[in-house]
Write an enzyme that holds these catalytic residues in place. Structure first.
Site, mmCIF file in Angstrom:
data_model
loop_
_atom_site.group_PDB
_atom_site.id
_atom_site.type_symbol
_atom_site.label_atom_id
_atom_site.label_comp_id
_atom_site.label_asym_id
_atom_site.label_seq_id
_atom_site.Cartn_x
_atom_site.Cartn_y
_atom_site.Cartn_z
ATOM 1 N N CYS A 1 0.833 -1.199 0.000
ATOM 2 C CA CYS A 1 0.000 0.000 0.000
ATOM 3 C C CYS A 1 0.872 1.254 0.000
ATOM 4 C CB CYS A 1 -0.914 -0.013 1.218
ATOM 5 S SG CYS A 1 -1.981 1.422 1.350
ATOM 6 N N CYS B 1 -4.086 -1.878 6.237
ATOM 7 C CA CYS B 1 -3.894 -0.541 5.689
ATOM 8 C C CYS B 1 -5.139 -0.048 4.946
ATOM 9 C CB CYS B 1 -2.691 -0.558 4.736
ATOM 10 S SG CYS B 1 -2.368 1.007 3.910
#
Length: 378
Positions: A102, A217
């Site tokens: 991410c 995330c």
């Protein structure tokens, strides 16, 4: 002058990014806050995902410190670059790291590109890490830094651990490039967490006492197994004791387990209260291999491992040398020998055997406190 630099702060609705924005504003930068809308859990199949509350918290803090606030919709890119990577990895029996991906693909990837396209000089985040400028060698021009307009070598940048070693998040930045680091700012990397909380409280920030997120995330307070159950079909198979081949039970799918896992296997300990641990996966018959959690459990500890997809923040390491590695988040750095086999692969020899090195996870390389890069366990 600091005021000439326009910085877009990734505000998650947490205290760390709130203080990051506050400090930059106090230092005279032209600051704008932005919430990355990457996941909204529209089907409500994975439990609590507090994105609406997070946006409101970030917006309130932006108002408190007097900066503009925006919401940047990156849901399509997040699904394509992070969720697809995550689900594909687990489906292939790997243990992916969505947080590291991410950061590389979304936060310092498409979000950074969005910021540059909208006139920002840099992005800032609430990571506990430190970025420092490395002056070029005027005799040997810094290839990574390129050249300034006058033809002189440009500076490069190094990434160091956060000053608060208990909160250090440099591991999650192991796959960043020099170009990404050049445009990154980490305003809180020099602060211990208690000091950061104090700053937030003294400023009266709405997030001053908000607890730290522990979820995936941008997805929220969601356990990985719950997420996988929602998106990856069950694929049952036998649970087999690796030492003698005895079948001990059935599992729901290899993707629910990772090397070194003890909890949630679904089989009881023995009469001596020795717990089982996952030591491997056998794709041919979808067998989950387990053994008692001993130092001699087959496959649990490794002194040598290969890594691929090597990524370097600065100059690549191209010759065998001693380094340190962090085998997973929060683990201490350990000594190792790095032996390159190609531009993208290397053999790693640890000074001491390491536990539970799951294929698909990330090994981060360090020279002291300086993060050099990372690679993926093969």
């Amino acid at each position: 002058m600091p005021g000439a630099e326009k910085i877009l702060v990734a505000m998650s609705g947490g205290v760390d990014s709130s203080v990051a924005a506050l400090l930059l504003k106090q230092q005279g930068y032209d600051v704008v806050g932005a919430y990355m809308k990457n996941w909204i859990n529209e089907d409500q199949v994975i439990g609590h995902c507090p994105w609406q509350q997070d946006i409101e918290d970030a917006r309130r803090v932006a108002t408190q410190i007097g900066i503009e606030f925006r919401v940047v919709n990156l849901m399509r890119e997040y699904r394509e670059r992070v969720v697809a990577y995550l689900l594909d990895g687990y489906a292939r029996g790997l243990t992916p790291n969505p947080d590291i991906m991410c950061n590389r693909e979304v936060k310092f990837g498409v979000f950074r590109s969005w910021a540059k396209d909208h006139g920002f000089a840099a992005i800032a985040t609430g990571h506990y890490a430190q970025r420092v400028e490395v002056k070029p060698d005027l005799v040997t021009p810094a290839v990574l830094g390129g050249l300034n307009a006058d033809g002189t070598p440009a500076s490069t940048f190094a990434l160091l651990e956060g000053a608060d070693k208990n909160k250090d998040q440099s591991y999650f930045l192991a796959l960043l490039s020099q170009e990404q680091l050049r445009d990154a700012r980490f305003p809180i990397g020099h602060l211990p967490k208690p000091e950061l909380r104090r700053i937030a409280r003294e400023a009266g920030l709405a997030t001053a006492d908000k607890k730290d997120s522990q979820g995936i995330c941008f997805i929220g307070e969601v356990k990985m197994q719950d997420f996988l159950r929602a998106y990856v079909p069950d694929a049952p198979g036998p649970i087999v004791r690796a030492t003698d081949g005895r079948e001990l039970g059935q599992h729901r799918g290899l993707h629910f387990y990772t090397l070194g896992q003890r909890k949630g296997i679904g089989i009881p300990s023995n009469t001596d209260h020795e717990a089982y641990v996952v030591v491997g996966k056998r794709a041919a018959d979808r067998a989950l291999l387990v053994a008692f959690d001993h130092p001699d459990a087959p496959g649990l500890f490794q002194r040598e491992v290969r890594v691929h997809a090597l990524s370097w923040i600065g100059k690549p390491v191209t010759t065998a040398r001693a380094l340190e590695g962090r085998v997973r988040y929060r683990d201490p750095r350990v000594p190792l020998e790095f032996v390159p086999e190609s531009e993208t692969t290397a053999l790693i020899r640890f000074a001491a055997p390491q536990r539970g090195l799951a294929a698909g996870q990330i090994l981060a390389f360090y020279d002291g406190e300086r993060l050099l890069g990372g690679g993926v366990y093969a």
